[in-house]
Enzyme design. Structure first.
Site, PDB file in Angstrom:
ATOM      1  N   SER A 120       0.822  -1.210   0.000  1.00  0.00           N
ATOM      2  CA  SER A 120       0.000   0.000   0.000  1.00  0.00           C
ATOM      3  C   SER A 120       0.854   1.257   0.000  1.00  0.00           C
ATOM      4  O   SER A 120       0.311   2.355  -0.144  1.00  0.00           O
ATOM      5  CB  SER A 120      -0.910   0.016   1.228  1.00  0.00           C
ATOM      6  OG  SER A 120      -0.132   0.008   2.419  1.00  0.00           O
ATOM      7  N   HIS A 143      -3.844  -4.294  -4.787  1.00  0.00           N
ATOM      8  CA  HIS A 143      -4.046  -3.779  -3.435  1.00  0.00           C
ATOM      9  C   HIS A 143      -5.448  -4.075  -2.909  1.00  0.00           C
ATOM     10  O   HIS A 143      -6.429  -3.492  -3.367  1.00  0.00           O
ATOM     11  CB  HIS A 143      -3.782  -2.265  -3.440  1.00  0.00           C
ATOM     12  CG  HIS A 143      -3.859  -1.637  -2.088  1.00  0.00           C
ATOM     13  ND1 HIS A 143      -4.307  -0.355  -1.872  1.00  0.00           N
ATOM     14  CD2 HIS A 143      -3.540  -2.125  -0.854  1.00  0.00           C
ATOM     15  CE1 HIS A 143      -4.271  -0.084  -0.585  1.00  0.00           C
ATOM     16  NE2 HIS A 143      -3.808  -1.137   0.054  1.00  0.00           N
ATOM     17  N   GLU A 155      -7.435  -2.454  -5.937  1.00  0.00           N
ATOM     18  CA  GLU A 155      -6.744  -1.571  -6.882  1.00  0.00           C
ATOM     19  C   GLU A 155      -5.716  -2.379  -7.681  1.00  0.00           C
ATOM     20  O   GLU A 155      -4.930  -3.135  -7.103  1.00  0.00           O
ATOM     21  CB  GLU A 155      -6.064  -0.425  -6.142  1.00  0.00           C
ATOM     22  CG  GLU A 155      -7.055   0.551  -5.532  1.00  0.00           C
ATOM     23  CD  GLU A 155      -6.390   1.636  -4.707  1.00  0.00           C
ATOM     24  OE1 GLU A 155      -6.740   2.811  -4.878  1.00  0.00           O
ATOM     25  OE2 GLU A 155      -5.517   1.301  -3.868  1.00  0.00           O
ATOM     26  N   ASN A 194      -6.502   5.489  -0.967  1.00  0.00           N
ATOM     27  CA  ASN A 194      -5.808   6.056   0.185  1.00  0.00           C
ATOM     28  C   ASN A 194      -5.372   7.501  -0.077  1.00  0.00           C
ATOM     29  O   ASN A 194      -5.350   8.324   0.847  1.00  0.00           O
ATOM     30  CB  ASN A 194      -4.600   5.206   0.559  1.00  0.00           C
ATOM     31  CG  ASN A 194      -4.988   3.973   1.345  1.00  0.00           C
ATOM     32  OD1 ASN A 194      -6.061   3.930   1.947  1.00  0.00           O
ATOM     33  ND2 ASN A 194      -4.139   2.957   1.346  1.00  0.00           N
TER      34      ASN A 194
END
Length: 753
Positions: A120, A143, A155, A194
């Site tokens: 991440s 991800h 992702e 994120n």
């Protein structure tokens, strides 16, 4: 190449959950980790295996799935000629550790295997730098969001050498096999979710602290009223981990272009330095001491009892998100201004990240809805308030907007358009047979198939819907249609009977008339579905409770999402299932023609599930409960149930469809009824059930027994349904049932009276 075998590298919290998700999707999985004990080299992976397969708290849909999961270690199990199709790495976020592992894995993996990292925070390009050009072409960021079972987002992050074929294959695998939503992200810090999500958190925190709002005040303003989870801002930081939020923010700050946006709040730095990392250490911004909930105080630097939030503007907001957004946008109240800034800053930041973090603005919305559980993504929020109004205000604040926004003169979404990246209902509708306002729609699809769509509030079973079910089946049978799919939109298939309508009928003393008529209509409708001369397929996801579960039970074919929760829960509102559910469960048992001892066990199992209002933990558990059949289809992606159901209806209609005949069978009668009453007596004697629970359970046991009749009396399902009707109406005439219904409507919780 199809992906059938997967190796998960790293058996920690994330790796073990990813492994469980893969096993639940029907894949063969190896779970590997480091050797930390030479005498027990599989210590880490075996511990994860035990957690995944735990009989009480395990992560698998069905215990039998464990045969597809094995465990081992990096030293002994990464050997030449390994046949895994996909490797997913979830080890420590340390570049050197990842490099050493990937050099080893790439050397033993077959030439067609996809190599994926769940990182991440580390650029994919950097991790791939130790691979050959050919290996790097199969390497990609992959991800997952925590917890992987319940979070829809994955992702996919290619780097400069990742082949398009690798991306396309992984995207198809993500959607079709894992049932997740794939978002294409670019190899930038924070990727998409994120990057936007952590910005929303730190921005709200920093401005809130500058304006002297308390932690609880910020959470009250930035949670449900904005369409975000109730964890809002500070509680979400505690949930995610303050160190993780800090790590993502600091990673983004390494990019000079982000310094104008990311400012780490002073409180975040202080708490991380003090080791107050959130829920994983039992304190962060919030702390629980015994029964007391405490909150961090900025001035004292200590924890205090949380004071009640008193922000008058919040009283103007409610459950309607669109109304909330417009009210916030139009108000000059200081709290509204803070809330608008929380939205407006995210909208602007999202706009400048289109092309930088992803090429498609819908991917930003998908990332926030699927990964952060927002009800609407940034660009959906923009549209909900008003495209031009928001554009003008943001331009006035920021001076200029990204060119792609400047060039745009209309909203981001057309009517009925959403963020889904698979075909939806509108894509299949070719014509309309009827639109019965707030009850049902009946559409025609390709190949002369019908789609019957529930449109009642929460897709509940109403008096009007019961009539529409009968009419839809009659249309199927009497006109030139080949088959029908029953479907509902929203997260749940159906929450059961419309209690408001039932309660009104009870208050008006219409048990024998309107309630009886409603039951008759539903019985006729479900029997028409079951015995229709053309195939009927029900597509369901989410919850199917009470009457909703009964629609599923009577459907000749079912396509269910794996995350489906079914059960006959009527006991909680003081009645028995009366839409044919008990009659169908009983018939399934009797038609097996088992030995009487087994028949009684099967009836007791159904009886216990009903009187305990048991709801399945997933679709596979619903099979174990006898609600779904072995022949019913379970798929991972809940967005594909309509597609699969239409294909199933088309297939069944194409090859000599044989309707299910009406059956007769011998019942246990007074023999099982006595057993059921003895079981009820045991429960009441042990204070596990109230006297009125016993009254309701007795009515349910009578239906499953086939009535208080001699052993081997021959009946049919219509007779069993008549017992349901009799028992249901009698119970609705008891004041205790009325009390249970009122309590459920008021509190959303069952009453034990």
């Amino acid at each position: 190449m199809s992906i059938n075998k997967v190796t998960v590298l790293g058996a920690g919290n994330m790796g073990s959950q990813i492994a469980a998700l893969l096993v639940n999707a029907g894949l063969q999985v190896k779970l590997l980790d480091l050797v930390i004990d030479q005498e027990d080299p599989n210590k880490l992976s075996k511990g994860a295996f035990d957690r995944i397969t735990d009989k009480r708290k395990g992560l698998l849909f069905d215990a039998s799935f464990a045969k597809n999961l094995s465990f081992g270690n990096f030293d002994q199990d990464l050997k030449e000629d390994d046949d895994s199709d996909l490797y997913i790495e979830a080890v420590s976020e340390v570049l050197e550790i990842k490099h050493d592992l990937w050099k080893n894995v790439a050397s033993i993996a077959k030439d067609s295997a996809i190599l994926a990292t769940n990182t991440s925070g580390i650029p994919i390009e950097k991790i791939a730098s130790v691979l050959t050009e050919e290996q790097a072409s199969r390497f990609v960021g992959y991800h997952f969001f925590n917890p992987p079972r319940h979070m829809k987002l994955i992702e996919i992050i290619p780097h400069s050498k990742t082949s398009q074929a690798t991306v396309e294959q992984l995207e198809d695998f993500t959607s079709r096999k894992l049932g997740k939503g794939a978002v294409h992200a670019k190899d930038v810090s924070g990727f998409v979710a994120n990057r936007i999500g952590v910005y929303a958190l730190v921005d709200a925190m920093k401005r809130g602290e500058d304006l002297s709002y308390s932690i609880t005040e910020v959470d009250a303003m930035t949670g449900l009223f904005l369409g975000r989870p109730k964890t809002a801002t500070y509680r979400l930081n505690d949930l995610v981990g303050l160190d993780i939020a800090m790590h993502v923010a600091e990673g983004l700050l390494e990019d000079p272009a982000e310094k104008d946006f990311y400012v780490v709040p002073e409180s975040l730095s202080k708490l991380v330095a003090a080791g107050a990392l959130g829920n994983k250490v039992q304190h962060g911004y919030y702390k629980r001491e015994g029964k007391n909930n405490l909150v961090y105080d900025f001035e004292s630097g200590d924890y205090q009892a949380a004071s009640k939030v008193d922000i008058p503007f919040l009283n103007e907001l409610g459950r309607d998100l669109n109304k909330n957004l417009k009210a916030i946008f139009q108000s000059d109240d200081p709290a509204a201004q803070y809330m608008w800034d929380s939205l407006g800053n995210v909208l602007y930041y999202s706009a400048i990240n289109v092309t930088k973090a992803t090429d498609d603005y819908k991917n930003v919305d998908r990332a926030m809805v699927w990964g952060f559980n927002w009800k609407l993504g940034p660009f959906q929020i923009w549209d909900a308030i008003g495209f031009n109004e928001v554009k003008d205000r943001l331009k006035a604040k920021f001076g200029s907007l990204p060119q792609w926004i400047e060039d745009r003169n209309q909203g981001f979404y057309q009517d009925q358009e959403d963020i889904s990246n698979v075909a939806g209902l509108n894509d299949y509708v070719k014509g309309t047979v009827w639109n019965h306002d707030k009850v049902s729609d009946l559409y025609e699809s390709d190949n002369r198939l019908l789609i019957f769509v529930l449109r009642t509030p929460n897709n509940t079973i109403t008096q009007e819907l019961c009539g529409d079910i009968k009419e839809a089946v009659a249309t199927l049978e009497n006109e030139a249609y080949r088959g029908m799919v029953i479907y509902s939109e929203g997260k749940n298939f159906s929450l059961g009977a419309n209690l408001d309508q039932i309660h009104d009928m009870i208050n008006q003393g219409k048990q024998d008339s309107e309630i009886g008529d409603m039951i008759d209509q539903l019985h006729e409708g479900v029997l028409a579905m079951k015995h229709a001369n053309k195939p009927v397929v029900t597509a369901m996801r989410g919850m199917a409770l009470g009457g909703g579960c009964e629609l599923v039970l009577y459907s000749p074919f079912v396509v269910a999402a794996a995350e489906s929760y079914l059960g006959l829960v009527e006991m909680g509102v003081g009645v028995i299932p009366a839409g044919g559910g008990l009659a169908e469960l009983a018939e399934r048992v009797y038609l097996k023609n088992n030995e009487r001892s087994q028949e009684i066990k099967d009836l007791q199992k159904a009886f216990n599930n009903v009187i305990n209002a048991k709801v399945s933990k997933n679709a596979y558990d619903a099979k174990a409960m006898g609600i779904l059949r072995d022949t019913d289809m379970i798929i991972a992606n809940d967005e594909l149930i309509l597609e699969a159901a239409l294909k199933k209806a088309d297939l069944e209609a194409s090859y000599n469809y044989v309707p299910k005949p009406v059956a007769e069978y011998a019942v246990e009668g007074s023999n099982f009824f006595a057993i059921a009453k003895a079981d009820i007596q045991t429960l009441t004697s042990g204070n596990f059930a109230s006297d009125y629970d016993a009254t309701i359970a007795t009515a349910a046991g009578k239906v499953l027994a086939g009535g208080d009749v001699p052993l081997n009396t021959v009946v049919n399902q219509r007779y069993l349904q008549s017992l349901e009707r009799e028992g249901f109406i009698a119970l609705t005439k008891n004041v205790k049932t009325s009390e249970r219904i009122q309590h459920m409507l008021k509190t959303k919780k069952p009453l034990r009276n």
